[in-house]
Design an enzyme around this catalytic site. Sequence first.
Site: not given
Length: 351
Positions: A242-244, A53, A236, A239
């Site tokens: 999240t609906g983004k 990472y 999620l 992402g």
Amino acid sequence: MKRVTLGGSDIEVSAICLGTMTFGNQTDEADAQRQMDRALDAGITFFDSAEMYPVNPVRRETIGATEEIVGRWLAGAGGRDRVEIATKMTGPSQMVRDGAPCDGATMRAAIDGSLRRLRTDRIDLYQLHWPVRGTWAFRQNWSHAPKADKTRILDHMADILAAASQARRAGKIGAFGLSNETAWGLARWCDVADRTGAPRPVAIQNEYSPLCRLYDTDLAETAVQEDVTLLGFSPLAAGLLTGKYSGGAVPGGSRASVDKAHGGQGRLGGRLTARAIAAADAFGALASDHGWDRVHMAVLWQATRPFKAIPIIGATSVTQLDHLLAGMDQALPEDLVRAIDRLHRDHPQPY
């Protein structure tokens, strides 16, 4: 926050884990330090990292930077005795160690490298990032082609477990875990550990969310029978939940946007499909109908599973983390859990 025990070990951790894979790339060090402070204040004491990472993208010049950021926090205001640290050894990779074999000797050196970067004398949970023999994880399930090489695989497992045993005796690691593993692999790791007297895997870190439920069948059964805890990453769906990305949007600063800016495809590692967006939209509508925040609903859903599961939450900013933490003291009602199951049947494995 609720405390849970990892598998059959004596290691107790918070019921939610903070992921750190963006620290040093999308998340600068100052924000990363604030996130760790904020998580600890909320009762999250379990942090997960990896030697390779930060990601998105992985670059030679940044490998190890996340562990170094966590290490500076541990050595400063964080305080080592207040948290449980997990990290991971990279699988076969040309970028990390120039493709050196992932054997026991490599693992011993990798543990020492992580300890140095983390500025600590012990790692509570040390994991293999992915199997050397290949895996259907990372959206490779559509074309996975396992190879028959059982003797070599079992010998490799015995070699790795011998190194894990040595590291545990030396106090360098508390427990051994896996990541991106299969049901057959998990069962064999347990068998080899029992045969050789080595530490059994106590956790398996695989992708898990309402959009990615490959774990639910054979792996879940294996983990229950062998007493192994799931650490669910991407709760999620990178992402999506999240609906983004609804309507084809790609917001600036999002994972897809950053990936594309660095020469990637901006497809969330193969997750960003028309079917996935439709499933995420349906999930958002379900949350709205029941009066729930869709982010909270996705993370807390993991606590409803009929097996041991700890979600790994991650945020690129402390603002996102605050949003996540604001709903973590709730529990999903049974009728909503059943509705999520119905949604899964209508939108099975959309990526």
